[in-house]
Design a protein around this motif. Sequence first.
Motif, PDB file in Angstrom:
ATOM      1  N   ILE A 223       0.836  -1.200   0.000  1.00  0.00           N
ATOM      2  CA  ILE A 223       0.000   0.000   0.000  1.00  0.00           C
ATOM      3  C   ILE A 223       0.872   1.251   0.000  1.00  0.00           C
ATOM      4  CG2 ILE A 223      -1.750   1.303   1.254  1.00  0.00           C
ATOM      5  CD1 ILE A 223      -2.751  -1.273  -0.053  1.00  0.00           C
ATOM      6  N   LYS A 224       1.878   1.285   0.863  1.00  0.00           N
ATOM      7  CA  LYS A 224       2.793   2.431   0.916  1.00  0.00           C
ATOM      8  C   LYS A 224       3.524   2.616  -0.411  1.00  0.00           C
ATOM      9  CE  LYS A 224       6.478   1.843   3.385  1.00  0.00           C
ATOM     10  NZ  LYS A 224       7.374   1.693   4.567  1.00  0.00           N
ATOM     11  N   THR A 226       2.639   1.589  -3.539  1.00  0.00           N
ATOM     12  CA  THR A 226       1.789   2.045  -4.646  1.00  0.00           C
ATOM     13  C   THR A 226       1.259   3.453  -4.400  1.00  0.00           C
ATOM     14  OG1 THR A 226      -0.066   0.805  -3.660  1.00  0.00           O
ATOM     15  CG2 THR A 226       1.158  -0.253  -5.451  1.00  0.00           C
ATOM     16  N   GLU A 227       1.059   3.825  -3.140  1.00  0.00           N
ATOM     17  CA  GLU A 227       0.715   5.220  -2.839  1.00  0.00           C
ATOM     18  C   GLU A 227       1.840   6.153  -3.291  1.00  0.00           C
ATOM     19  OE1 GLU A 227      -2.217   5.084   1.098  1.00  0.00           O
ATOM     20  OE2 GLU A 227      -0.045   5.286   1.350  1.00  0.00           O
ATOM     21  N   VAL A 230       1.686   6.598  -7.075  1.00  0.00           N
ATOM     22  CA  VAL A 230       0.617   7.539  -7.431  1.00  0.00           C
ATOM     23  C   VAL A 230       1.077   8.968  -7.175  1.00  0.00           C
ATOM     24  CG1 VAL A 230      -1.701   8.341  -6.837  1.00  0.00           C
ATOM     25  CG2 VAL A 230      -1.264   5.898  -7.067  1.00  0.00           C
ATOM     26  N   SER A 231       1.710   9.192  -6.036  1.00  0.00           N
ATOM     27  CA  SER A 231       2.190  10.526  -5.696  1.00  0.00           C
ATOM     28  C   SER A 231       3.242  11.010  -6.693  1.00  0.00           C
ATOM     29  CB  SER A 231       2.782  10.526  -4.281  1.00  0.00           C
ATOM     30  OG  SER A 231       3.308  11.789  -3.945  1.00  0.00           O
ATOM     31  N   HIS A 248      -2.512   0.767  -7.770  1.00  0.00           N
ATOM     32  CA  HIS A 248      -2.848   0.982  -6.364  1.00  0.00           C
ATOM     33  C   HIS A 248      -4.128   0.228  -6.010  1.00  0.00           C
ATOM     34  CE1 HIS A 248      -2.641   2.809  -2.510  1.00  0.00           C
ATOM     35  NE2 HIS A 248      -3.536   3.768  -2.707  1.00  0.00           N
ATOM     36  N   ARG A 272      -9.051  -0.238   5.626  1.00  0.00           N
ATOM     37  CA  ARG A 272      -8.239   0.723   4.878  1.00  0.00           C
ATOM     38  C   ARG A 272      -8.128   0.302   3.407  1.00  0.00           C
ATOM     39  NH1 ARG A 272      -1.732   1.875   5.109  1.00  0.00           N
ATOM     40  NH2 ARG A 272      -1.770   3.758   3.825  1.00  0.00           N
ATOM     41  N   CYS A 273      -7.898  -0.986   3.188  1.00  0.00           N
ATOM     42  CA  CYS A 273      -7.828  -1.488   1.814  1.00  0.00           C
ATOM     43  C   CYS A 273      -9.149  -1.270   1.095  1.00  0.00           C
ATOM     44  CB  CYS A 273      -7.469  -2.973   1.820  1.00  0.00           C
ATOM     45  SG  CYS A 273      -5.777  -3.351   2.309  1.00  0.00           S
ATOM     46  N   ILE A 276      -9.646   2.252  -0.124  1.00  0.00           N
ATOM     47  CA  ILE A 276      -8.907   2.522  -1.358  1.00  0.00           C
ATOM     48  C   ILE A 276      -9.658   1.941  -2.552  1.00  0.00           C
ATOM     49  CG2 ILE A 276      -6.764   2.042  -2.622  1.00  0.00           C
ATOM     50  CD1 ILE A 276      -5.352   1.974   0.144  1.00  0.00           C
TER      51      ILE A 276
END
Length: 318
Positions: A223-224, A226-227, A230-231, A248, A272-273, A276
């Motif tokens: 998750i971290k 792929t975040e 995206v950023s 993501h 959390r998943c 997203i």
Amino acid sequence: MPEISIIVPVYNAMRYLPQCIDSVINQSFEDWELLLVNDGSTDLSGRICHDYASTDKRITVIDKTNGGLSSARNTGLDKAAGKYFLFLDADDELYPDTLSTLHTAADTTGAAIAIGKAAWSDEKPARKHPRHKHPRIVDPEKLCSNTLYQKKGTDNGAWAKLYRRTLFDGLRYYDGWYEDLEIFTKLFLRAGQIAVIDSIVYFYRQHAGSFLNTWSDGRRDIIKVTEGIVSDMSLCHTSLLKAAGHRHFSAAFNLMIALMRHNPGDRTAIDRCFAIVKNLRRQVISDHNSRLKNRLAAVASYGGPATIKTLQWLISAF
């Protein structure tokens, strides 16, 4: 100065390590150095490394305390002297013409990265009289897009790739899981052009102890990672933002299923998943580049986590 530096992180790999090292020694291309980074092994791996180094001056052993795959690769990168770098896992093997094939592709085209195919199996498949096709030049941004969309024939792994050393100037692997995914867009987008060869040059050994067949809480790092992609794309390569969002979404959905299976009590991570997934599902459904598996997952998500859990095996079949 050697033409190619081959970096092999070694940690308790005694079972397959000799085959790995032999596959380098038996290369038809001979202008190489082999850096065996012994990452605090507690089995006989260290002894095997030093035994080989005593018989071939092109082999160097770097002994270090255990720090993980990224730490071992980065140590190798800091010591490597070659014009090109190639990464090889200690339980995998090269084919005898791997270095010559990839080097020729990079050298004749001027590409900063040369990519071949990998054979995935529990036993090394034979190749009878391989016919290597001429390399085709691909646009780095297009290849990034296809890889983020997880299209067939693409992967973000470090294996089966030859990198020009300058790509790693000021760039190293991050300390965590999915280090190959975290760095590949940076490497691809630094390359002016990439040469792709539709020939098998690498044997990736699949076995019970391999990364793909084990579970660890480190998988949460996806998750971290792929975040972060995206950023990065939102700041520098907006044309790749949809592709990054697709990756993501895929990461969140797959991790959610894995958590349901292995850690069903971790509601915080599962929720959390799912958040997203909900945020990106409309984008995934409407994006014609999204793979069918992700579209089905996005549609199933409208039924909530219970529906996803019920349909997970059907979705995985695609």
